[in-house]
Each structure stands twice: as C-alpha cells, then as structure tokens.
Design an enzyme around this catalytic site. Sequence first.
Site, PDB file in Angstrom:
ATOM      1  N   HIS A   3       3.797  28.437  38.347  1.00 24.47           N
ATOM      2  CA  HIS A   3       2.901  29.582  38.190  1.00 24.47           C
ATOM      3  C   HIS A   3       2.295  29.556  36.783  1.00 24.47           C
ATOM      4  CE1 HIS A   3       1.930  33.846  37.378  1.00 24.47           C
ATOM      5  NE2 HIS A   3       1.724  33.931  38.675  1.00 24.47           N
ATOM      6  N   PRO A   4       1.117  30.140  36.576  1.00 25.24           N
ATOM      7  CA  PRO A   4       0.453  30.029  35.271  1.00 25.24           C
ATOM      8  C   PRO A   4       1.253  30.480  34.057  1.00 25.24           C
ATOM      9  CG  PRO A   4      -1.132  30.743  36.906  1.00 25.24           C
ATOM     10  CD  PRO A   4       0.200  30.698  37.597  1.00 25.24           C
ATOM     11  N   VAL A   5       2.169  31.445  34.193  1.00 21.03           N
ATOM     12  CA  VAL A   5       2.913  31.870  33.010  1.00 21.03           C
ATOM     13  C   VAL A   5       4.184  31.054  32.793  1.00 21.03           C
ATOM     14  CG1 VAL A   5       2.044  34.235  33.082  1.00 21.03           C
ATOM     15  CG2 VAL A   5       4.193  33.682  34.246  1.00 21.03           C
ATOM     16  N   LYS A   6       4.463  30.091  33.679  1.00 21.98           N
ATOM     17  CA  LYS A   6       5.657  29.277  33.524  1.00 21.98           C
ATOM     18  C   LYS A   6       5.419  28.158  32.498  1.00 21.98           C
ATOM     19  CE  LYS A   6       8.138  31.420  36.684  1.00 21.98           C
ATOM     20  NZ  LYS A   6       7.216  32.174  37.517  1.00 21.98           N
ATOM     21  N   ILE A   7       6.423  27.303  32.310  1.00 22.88           N
ATOM     22  CA  ILE A   7       6.360  26.290  31.243  1.00 22.88           C
ATOM     23  C   ILE A   7       5.226  25.302  31.488  1.00 22.88           C
ATOM     24  CG2 ILE A   7       7.693  24.594  29.940  1.00 22.88           C
ATOM     25  CD1 ILE A   7       8.929  27.394  29.966  1.00 22.88           C
TER      26      ILE A   7
END
Length: 387
Positions: A188-192
């Site tokens: 997901h976009p906010v993941k690493i």
Amino acid sequence: MASYIPYGRQSVTEADIAAVVDVLKSDFLTQGPVVPAFEEAVAAETGARHAVAANSATSALHLACMALGVGPGDCVWTSPLTFVASSNAALYCGADVGFVDVDERSYNMCPAKLQEKLDRAAASGQLPKVIIPVHLTGQSCDMAAIHAAAVKYGVKIIEDASHAIGGRFDSQPVGNCRFSDITVFSFHPVKIVTTGEGGMALTNDDELAQLMRLDRSHGITRDTHAIQAENPGAWHYEQHRLGYNYRMTDINAALGLSQLDRLDDFVKRRQHIADAYDTAFADLPIRTPWQHPNADSAWHLYVIRVEGQRAVFDALRDAGIGVNLHYIPVYLQPYYRGLGFEPGHCANAELYYSEAISLPMFPTMTDEQQQRVIAEVAKAVSEAAPR
C-alpha cells in the site's frame, strides 16, 4: 497556517515512473514478465523459496488461509491490534476468529498469553487451525517463541508482515518463513515499498505456493502437468478450484520492482527519524516505542503513548500534523461486536488504544518537518498534562 504533514507518504522517483511507463509501452499490462521478476526479487531479498504476488495484502492473507485449508468449523487467532483484514481473511473462509492479547511493551502478540490460550484450547479440544501474528509498526513479533508454542499443537502460522518488509528478526530478513508457513507483505502507498495497491505471500512450501498461485487466478491452470484432459488443444485451460481474481498487474509490479532497489535506504531513513524522535522525547511524559533486542524494525510507524490522548491528538491535528491511531482493537468494531465480542477481551490492547498516537514517519520527511512535529507534540503534551 503551515503546510500539512501526513503520517505517511509514498516516495516515487523518476526511475519509478520510467519503470511504469516502460510497461505501459510494452505488450503486457498484466500477466506479463514483470510480476514474476518482482516475485523473484522479493524472494531473493527475504530468502524465501517462493513469492506469490497479489492485488492486495488482504487478498494475499485470504490466499494464505485457503492454502492452509481454513474453512467452516475451523478457528483462526490473530492480534487485536491490526487492520481488520488480518481477521477478515479467516471469516472469508467461513472460519471463526479469536484474539490473543498483546505484549505490553512491543504491542505484538504476546507469546506467553498465546501459550496459555493454546493450553486451554487443547484441554477443551478447541485448538485453532492457524494463528496470524502481526508485526505491528514494522517490528517483528517474537517469532521463535510463537513458533515454539504453536508447533507443539500442530497449529499453522501466517505472519502478517504488512508493515515489516525490510525488517529483521534473529538477524535474518522478515519474510524468510523460518518460523512460519506463510508470510504476507503489503505494498500500500504508506507502507515501506509500494506498488500502488498490492501484496505478496511468501513460503518455503512448494504445495502451498502452487495452491496460492492457482487460487489467485480463478483456480484455473494451463500447466500441462496438471491438465486432466487427454490430448488437449493449445487453447486448453482447466478450473481445478474455486479461486478468485487476485492477480497483480505488471504495472503495479514495475513500480514495486523499482522501489525495491531503495528498500535499505527507506529503512535507514525511517530508523534515523525514529532515533530523532526517541532523543527528543526522552525527558517528556511520553512513552516511546520499545524494541525487542532480537528484532530490527522496518519502522513503518512510530507510535507514542500519552495521557490525555484525545486532547493531544486533536491539538496535533489542529496544528496540521497528520497523526493517526493504529489500531482500534478489531473486536471492538460493530461487526465483531455482532459476533459476540465485548470490551475487556484483551486488556493490554485496550489500554494501548486509550493512549496511542501514530506520528508522521515517511522517508521523504525532512528534518525541518520532523522538528515541527516534535515541537507541536511537546506543546500538546504539556498543555494536556494534569494540573
């Protein structure tokens, strides 16, 4: 007013964009060569034998549960401090769910409480089929202890490592499946690392990998070794299981493959931000994240615990600091309350929920932005302190 600072944000470079554009100009937008290349790269990064890409980590969790044979009459246990997908995946299979309280320091599934719950379940003949420990904020659970508790009773393990690609446990990469049957990552976009939307399941078991690959594509195979028809035509395919369309596209995989080149840099920058927070908050009435001595976090999130949580949270939001809260204990959600869960089920998780705040943490966060966050946190905590 100063510009808004989100709690998380993707980092997309010109190289990432070029990798996606190359796919858009190619002959394959999906089911082409880039997804296997991304799978191979993640497997190599973690040391796992197989990597199976999916269109989300939720899909990967569902695939993992199906591959392990979870179904009606079974039970799956997970942590209450997670996104609802960790337990929803079991419900998709028709299974029941249960929750194991967290360790009061790491906020991950507590091995001692797991052992106690397993012993009670064994005595009553109600053992779970699978447990899903969750690596909250990017820090691995104590997987050696969890594995030791589960293997005694033949319980399978899925690591929900949605927060933790790039992290390590026992000096080895999270995702190597040393202490689990399957590990799941989120992109997901906010993941690493991001693919836009996407996930991946890793395993060292050939059969589990084969089942997950089959189930992510409608249960359909074109493998000549698996085809049952005699003398089939070149067009022939067969559906062997009731699967789903959980495939990742080459477009998403291209972004992930490009991002993976910067995984070490992402984690190092997140570690630097965490260290600066630790130093800044050392003399304030703030509980900073405790780190297991045998784990190196990927630092997806930086969570503080404070008294007067609501006042501090609202003050920070009012100041343009995009704090968040990860997570509301799953069983407190209305849907799960409808399944019979009540407050008080996991005391440590509920205490955490009453105090936790996730601060901004992302690799492109500037030192100036972090200093602003630190100053606003100090101000908000001071104003919320009992007088």
